[in-house]
Design an enzyme around this catalytic site. Structure first.
Site, short mmCIF file in Angstrom:
data_model
loop_
_atom_site.label_atom_id
_atom_site.label_comp_id
_atom_site.label_asym_id
_atom_site.label_seq_id
_atom_site.Cartn_x
_atom_site.Cartn_y
_atom_site.Cartn_z
N GLU A 224 1.01 -1.01 -0.07
CA GLU A 224 0.08 -0.11 0.04
C GLU A 224 0.83 1.38 -0.09
O GLU A 224 0.92 2.14 0.87
CB GLU A 224 -1.10 0.02 1.04
N ASP A 303 -8.06 -9.37 3.61
CA ASP A 303 -7.77 -8.21 4.39
C ASP A 303 -8.90 -7.86 5.61
O ASP A 303 -9.74 -7.07 5.57
CB ASP A 303 -7.79 -6.90 3.78
N GLU A 331 -12.49 -3.08 12.01
CA GLU A 331 -12.71 -2.26 10.40
C GLU A 331 -13.62 -2.57 9.74
O GLU A 331 -14.63 -1.83 9.12
CB GLU A 331 -11.31 -2.18 9.88
C1 GCV Z 1 -2.48 -0.18 8.59
C2 GCV Z 1 -6.15 -2.39 5.27
C3 GCV Z 1 -6.42 -1.14 6.21
C4 GCV Z 1 -5.32 0.11 6.28
C5 GCV Z 1 -3.88 -0.79 6.90
C6 GCV Z 1 -3.62 -2.00 6.16
C7 GCV Z 1 -2.57 -2.86 6.85
O1 GCV Z 1 -5.71 -2.13 4.27
O2 GCV Z 1 -7.48 -0.28 5.60
O3 GCV Z 1 -5.59 0.95 7.13
O4 GCV Z 1 -3.16 0.26 7.13
O5 GCV Z 1 -4.85 -2.89 6.02
O6 GCV Z 1 -3.00 -3.98 7.38
O7 GCV Z 1 -1.60 -2.43 6.48
#
Ligand code: GCV
Length: 597
Positions: A224, A303, A331
């Protein structure tokens, strides 16, 4: 919790806690130098002796307190934790915000500095150690300025946190930025550049001078948009080992996250399959990681969706120390508004892993500065259950829910039964009104709360359900993307055909026509409608039951507020998803219920 009991070593803390709790009938405590986290509780002639290692003695005292509060005898067996590393990982930013935090601001960061209420953090230390957590990673894996400073100019601030948690047997961990040498003026962060390695060694030596018992570093790399070894054409083993070697002389661990996938995918590309990415990246590197590296794998291949099959990577690297990551922060699972008790999910994952059940566990924290720490007071059940799950092999979702309810509320047996059954049913209820049958990613993009069936469909994140007028789901078997082949044969068999695949994973592994008759005799489209109607009705029923419970005055309004928001959310999901599929498929509901045109 009161403030009594904070000593300077875990053994002193154990003595102070025992004294404060048992007052006159104090148990005898005996520290056995080389027992580590293990302990034993012996009861004879009305006297109690707790033996334990330097940290184990504290776990023994907590367990004895728990047994007394639950009014039961303590087991005389010598107990050792299932997981040596029981980590809570906080996604706290130094400006005080928390990525995916639903419980208020950070407990220790504010306006770019470390800032905390020592009494509150001592209370937190007691709480975490009482559930068995022994590593606390304090900052977000997405390391942004000024968090890089935690291992440089802000080291004294980091140290103040380490000092505070040490008496509870909790060691700090810090998330680091792979490109940090560049910030310090180096030309690059190439792991094979000797200058880079020397910089990390010098920096790490200084960190350990300040915090000799630091548990280690946590790294999110090439994920990411975070920097990583790929920039230099190096493998993740080369990147991780370079950092691990800086930690090695100090006994530190390098926890390297395996959350790597193409987040810039073209949705038209149906060959790239995001769940396959971690295995494709890491399985070929098996055996190449140093022995103080832990490769931390999310429990499912996507995820933290509402339900995912176990990640195939957890089977695929027998020569590597693997850790499993779960997410207490809700989340995708209700954001500490909707009730979602997670322990049944972890048990399911471990059942599928069999003897590959991990012995290193990490959880993304659900804590914040809210008075009750977890936004929804009932979300604390997840933290409690995680600690028990990581420590005790035999901890079961029901038993942990009962223990937590008893210790927290002291309800009558009938009331406790209501709460426990709501907790145990909550995951299935949430799944039914949001994403049954293995549907994923129908959430509002970005916030990840509330329905948006096409919200992630034409985006770059690899998150597709590919619903059209005839069918929905992705064929991940060998006739499709081939992802299924990453599993051991028994799971390939289980997931690989429509006839055998558990219904909860159906649309994850298979593309299914709406008029396909499923094993229970209903068509797929009818199941989609039914699950959403039932899930919503069950959420309403669950809320009505919970509303009758005598929660303490300060918690009741928080709980009632969340239950009413959960019902609105469930109704919205039901109507938006059913309408989406009704419009696509043109199929009417066999029960004639209202689906909005
Ligand atoms: C910390 C998902 C979440 C992100 C998170 C990422 C990760 O994509 O939406 O907020 O980032 O996972 O686990 O690194």
């Amino acid at each position: 919790m009161n403030e009594e009991g904070s000593g300077t070593t875990p053994a002193e803390t154990a003595r102070a806690e025992a004294k404060a709790f048992f007052r006159d009938g104090e148990p005898l405590l005996e520290v056995c130098e080389d027992w580590g986290d293990s302990y034993r509780i012996l009861e004879e002639d009305g006297k109690v002796l707790i033996q334990g290692g330097k940290t184990g003695i504290l776990y023994g005292v907590w367990q004895r307190i728990l047994d007394c509060l639950c009014k039961r005898r303590s087991s005389a067996e010598r107990r050792s934790p299932r997981c040596a590393l029981r980590m809570l990982q906080c996604w706290d930013n130094m400006d005080g915000t928390i990525e995916r935090g639903y419980s208020g601001p950070s407990l220790w960061f504010e306006k770019g500095t470390v800032s905390f209420d020592p009494a509150r953090l001592r209370m937190l230390g007691r709480l975490l150690s009482s559930v068995g957590i022994n590593v606390l990673c304090v900052n977000n894996v997405n390391v942004r300025e000024p968090a890089q400073g935690l291992i440089e100019e802000k080291l004294p601030e980091l140290r103040s946190l380490a000092d505070l948690f040490r008496p509870y047997g909790i060691r700090l961990m810090v998330s680091v930025d792979f490109s940090q040498p560049i910030r310090a003026g180096l030309a690059d962060a190439d792991p094979l550049n000797e200058e880079t390695a020397r910089w990390w060694q010098r920096t790490t030596d200084r960190v350990y001078e300040a915090i000799p018992d630091l548990a280690g570093y946590l790294v999110k790399a090439d994920s990411e948009h975070r920097p990583g070894p790929f920039t230099y054409g190096r493998s993740h083993a080369e990147g991780a080992n370079m950092l691990a070697r800086a930690l090695r002389p100090h006994g530190g661990q390098l926890v390297w996250r395996a959350f790597v996938y193409n987040c810039m995918q073209d949705w038209r590309d149906d060959q790239t399959d995001r769940p396959a990415a971690a295995y494709q990246t890491y399985a070929p590197l098996d055996g190449q990681f140093d022995d103080n590296v832990v490769l931390q794998v999310k429990h499912g291949p996507f995820d933290f969706q509402v339900r995912e099959p176990v990640s195939p990577l957890l089977f695929g690297m027998p020569q590597t120390r693997l850790g499993m990551e779960v997410q207490l922060a809700q989340e995708y699972t209700g954001q500490q508004i909707d009730l979602y008790y997670m322990a049944p999910m972890w048990e399911e994952v471990c059942r599928d892993l069999g003897e590959k059940r991990p012995t290193i566990l990490a959880a993304v924290s659900n804590l914040g500065r809210d008075a009750c720490l977890t936004g929804d007071p009932l979300a604390m059940a997840n933290l409690f259950a995680f600690g028990r799950f990581a420590w005790y092999n035999e901890a079961r979702p029901k038993e942990s829910a009962e223990e937590w309810a008893r210790l927290t509320y002291g309800f009558t047996p009938a009331e406790e039964e209501k709460l426990v059954s709501a907790l145990l049913g909550s995951r299935r209820v949430y799944e039914k009104y949001t994403s049954p049958l293995g549907l994923c990613w129908m959430v509002n993009p970005g916030v990840h709360y509330g329905p948006s069936p096409d919200g992630y469909e034409y985006q770059s994140w690899g998150t597709y359900h590919r619903a059209d007028r005839n069918a929905v789901g992705i064929d991940r078997t060998k006739t499709g993307t081939g992802y299924l082949l990453q599993y051991p044969p028994a799971l390939q068999e289980r997931y690989g055909t429509l006839e055998r695949c558990p219904e909860e994973y159906l649309l994850f592994f298979h593309r299914v026509a709406y008029d396909k008759v499923l094993r229970d005799g209903r068509t797929l489209i009818q199941r989609i409608y039914d699950d959403h109607f039932e899930g919503c009705a069950e959420a309403e029923k669950m809320a009505a039951e919970l509303e009758t419970l005598p929660f303490p005055g300060e918690e009741k309004p928080l709980i009632l507020d969340r239950l009413s928001r959960q019902i609105s959310n469930a109704r919205e999901w039901r109507d938006v998803i059913n309408t989406f599929f009704h419009r696509l498929s043109g199929a009417d509901d066999g029960m004639g219920r209202t689906i909005y045109p």
